[in-house]
Every structure is written in structure tokens, then in C-alpha cells.
Design a protein around this motif. Sequence first.
Motif, PDB file in Angstrom:
ATOM      1  N   TYR A  21       6.562   9.819   7.270  1.00 37.95           N
ATOM      2  CA  TYR A  21       6.060  11.081   7.806  1.00 37.95           C
ATOM      3  C   TYR A  21       6.998  12.260   7.564  1.00 37.95           C
ATOM      4  O   TYR A  21       6.842  13.310   8.188  1.00 37.95           O
ATOM      5  CB  TYR A  21       5.777  10.930   9.308  1.00 37.95           C
ATOM      6  CG  TYR A  21       4.573  10.058   9.582  1.00 37.95           C
ATOM      7  CD1 TYR A  21       3.297  10.529   9.329  1.00 37.95           C
ATOM      8  CD2 TYR A  21       4.717   8.768  10.066  1.00 37.95           C
ATOM      9  CE1 TYR A  21       2.180   9.732   9.559  1.00 37.95           C
ATOM     10  CE2 TYR A  21       3.605   7.970  10.302  1.00 37.95           C
ATOM     11  CZ  TYR A  21       2.341   8.463  10.051  1.00 37.95           C
ATOM     12  OH  TYR A  21       1.243   7.677  10.272  1.00 37.95           O
ATOM     13  N   SER A  22       7.919  12.134   6.631  1.00 34.27           N
ATOM     14  CA  SER A  22       8.905  13.202   6.382  1.00 34.27           C
ATOM     15  C   SER A  22       8.243  14.500   5.922  1.00 34.27           C
ATOM     16  O   SER A  22       8.773  15.580   6.188  1.00 34.27           O
ATOM     17  CB  SER A  22       9.951  12.745   5.367  1.00 34.27           C
ATOM     18  OG  SER A  22       9.345  12.517   4.099  1.00 34.27           O
ATOM     19  N   GLY A  23       7.119  14.437   5.268  1.00 35.78           N
ATOM     20  CA  GLY A  23       6.422  15.646   4.848  1.00 35.78           C
ATOM     21  C   GLY A  23       5.596  16.280   5.954  1.00 35.78           C
ATOM     22  O   GLY A  23       5.056  17.372   5.788  1.00 35.78           O
ATOM     23  N   ILE A  24       5.500  15.614   7.085  1.00 32.22           N
ATOM     24  CA  ILE A  24       4.699  16.112   8.201  1.00 32.22           C
ATOM     25  C   ILE A  24       5.583  16.558   9.363  1.00 32.22           C
ATOM     26  O   ILE A  24       5.389  17.617   9.933  1.00 32.22           O
ATOM     27  CB  ILE A  24       3.703  15.033   8.674  1.00 32.22           C
ATOM     28  CG1 ILE A  24       2.728  14.731   7.531  1.00 32.22           C
ATOM     29  CG2 ILE A  24       2.968  15.453   9.935  1.00 32.22           C
ATOM     30  CD1 ILE A  24       1.841  13.550   7.758  1.00 32.22           C
ATOM     31  N   PHE A  25       6.566  15.733   9.701  1.00 38.69           N
ATOM     32  CA  PHE A  25       7.459  16.036  10.814  1.00 38.69           C
ATOM     33  C   PHE A  25       8.810  16.515  10.296  1.00 38.69           C
ATOM     34  O   PHE A  25       9.450  15.812   9.506  1.00 38.69           O
ATOM     35  CB  PHE A  25       7.714  14.789  11.679  1.00 38.69           C
ATOM     36  CG  PHE A  25       6.499  14.261  12.371  1.00 38.69           C
ATOM     37  CD1 PHE A  25       5.811  15.024  13.292  1.00 38.69           C
ATOM     38  CD2 PHE A  25       6.053  12.982  12.105  1.00 38.69           C
ATOM     39  CE1 PHE A  25       4.685  14.527  13.935  1.00 38.69           C
ATOM     40  CE2 PHE A  25       4.934  12.471  12.750  1.00 38.69           C
ATOM     41  CZ  PHE A  25       4.250  13.242  13.665  1.00 38.69           C
ATOM     42  N   THR A  26       9.250  17.671  10.755  1.00 34.55           N
ATOM     43  CA  THR A  26      10.616  18.106  10.453  1.00 34.55           C
ATOM     44  C   THR A  26      11.531  17.481  11.497  1.00 34.55           C
ATOM     45  O   THR A  26      11.079  17.071  12.582  1.00 34.55           O
ATOM     46  CB  THR A  26      10.743  19.635  10.530  1.00 34.55           C
ATOM     47  OG1 THR A  26      10.479  20.047  11.882  1.00 34.55           O
ATOM     48  CG2 THR A  26       9.800  20.326   9.556  1.00 34.55           C
ATOM     49  N   LYS A  27      12.805  17.416  11.173  1.00 35.55           N
ATOM     50  CA  LYS A  27      13.760  16.880  12.161  1.00 35.55           C
ATOM     51  C   LYS A  27      13.803  17.789  13.383  1.00 35.55           C
ATOM     52  O   LYS A  27      13.935  17.313  14.508  1.00 35.55           O
ATOM     53  CB  LYS A  27      15.158  16.724  11.547  1.00 35.55           C
ATOM     54  CG  LYS A  27      15.222  15.777  10.349  1.00 35.55           C
ATOM     55  CD  LYS A  27      14.784  14.379  10.673  1.00 35.55           C
ATOM     56  CE  LYS A  27      14.900  13.437   9.515  1.00 35.55           C
ATOM     57  NZ  LYS A  27      13.829  13.474   8.555  1.00 35.55           N
ATOM     58  N   GLY A  44       0.832  -1.200   0.000  1.00 35.22           N
ATOM     59  CA  GLY A  44       0.000   0.000   0.000  1.00 35.22           C
ATOM     60  C   GLY A  44       0.862   1.245   0.000  1.00 35.22           C
ATOM     61  O   GLY A  44       2.060   1.185   0.271  1.00 35.22           O
ATOM     62  N   ASN A  45       0.228   2.371  -0.305  1.00 37.68           N
ATOM     63  CA  ASN A  45       0.935   3.648  -0.340  1.00 37.68           C
ATOM     64  C   ASN A  45       0.772   4.447   0.943  1.00 37.68           C
ATOM     65  O   ASN A  45       1.416   5.474   1.103  1.00 37.68           O
ATOM     66  CB  ASN A  45       0.446   4.491  -1.529  1.00 37.68           C
ATOM     67  CG  ASN A  45       0.892   3.883  -2.837  1.00 37.68           C
ATOM     68  OD1 ASN A  45       2.033   3.496  -3.000  1.00 37.68           O
ATOM     69  ND2 ASN A  45      -0.038   3.782  -3.772  1.00 37.68           N
ATOM     70  N   SER A  46      -0.106   3.989   1.842  1.00 36.45           N
ATOM     71  CA  SER A  46      -0.328   4.686   3.111  1.00 36.45           C
ATOM     72  C   SER A  46      -0.589   3.642   4.198  1.00 36.45           C
ATOM     73  O   SER A  46      -0.871   2.479   3.900  1.00 36.45           O
ATOM     74  CB  SER A  46      -1.513   5.641   3.002  1.00 36.45           C
ATOM     75  OG  SER A  46      -2.718   4.899   2.876  1.00 36.45           O
TER      76      SER A  46
END
Length: 135
Positions: A81-87, A30-32
Motif C-alpha cells: 500500500y505504499s502508493g496509497i498510504f504515506t508514512k 498474485g500481483n494484488s
Amino acid sequence: MDRQLTVIIEKADNNYSAYIDGIDGIVTTGNSIDEIKKNMVEAIELYVETCKELDLECPEELEGDYQLNFKMDVKSLLEFYSGIFTKAGLERITGINQKQLWHYASGNRNPRPEQKIKIETALHKLGEDLLSINL
């Protein structure tokens, strides 16, 4: 009490794949996360139906009630979640410095068990905080 089945989610080339830990033959993609969850339920149903149709023995873990628990490795979770959470944001909620988080996200280093727990605890707390807010 329902049996607990662990579904392992891993990053594949272009999507995510999942399988049930300890039970061979049930795999989905799946993609999600939502798509993986939906597809895994369908894959289990199809597997059980096929076992019945072909008069094959079905794993006893799939008989009766069970609950699916989804588990991801840190690299896959950080990538998903890289597009949601920044480092920087993850550093604030986990206490783990950004450089270390980059190593985990790139797969150059695997976090120690204590670090995994820190990340999981911080994300669960964030989820609880968000669930308690009404707009």
C-alpha cells in the motif's frame, strides 16, 4: 460455524505468494490482494479435485464449509500500500512515528505485537469509516 483457515500472504521477488497455514501443498501467487484471494480459491478447488481424482486423502479442514482469513506481515502490507498510504498519513492514524514505520517497511525492524495491533486497528477503523460514507 465455519472453520477458519489462515492464508499467509508474503512479498516475493516480483509479486506476492500465499499459502494456507497448516496445510501443505496449496500455494498461489498474485500481483494484488484480490488476485491472491481469487487464485487461492482456485488452488483449493484444484487441490480437492486432484485428491478425489487420485483417490488421495484430502485434509479434513477443506471438507465442508470454511472461511479464508488473509494475513500479511507488516513489511509486505506497507510495501503493497505504499502508493496509497504515506508514512505521514499512517503516523496520523496509528500514532506510530514515521521513522519507526520506515524501519518496519524496510524490514530493518519487526514491530512488537502491540505495534502490529495498533496498525491493524487503525486500518480497520479507517475501512469502517470509509464504508460508512456515501457519495
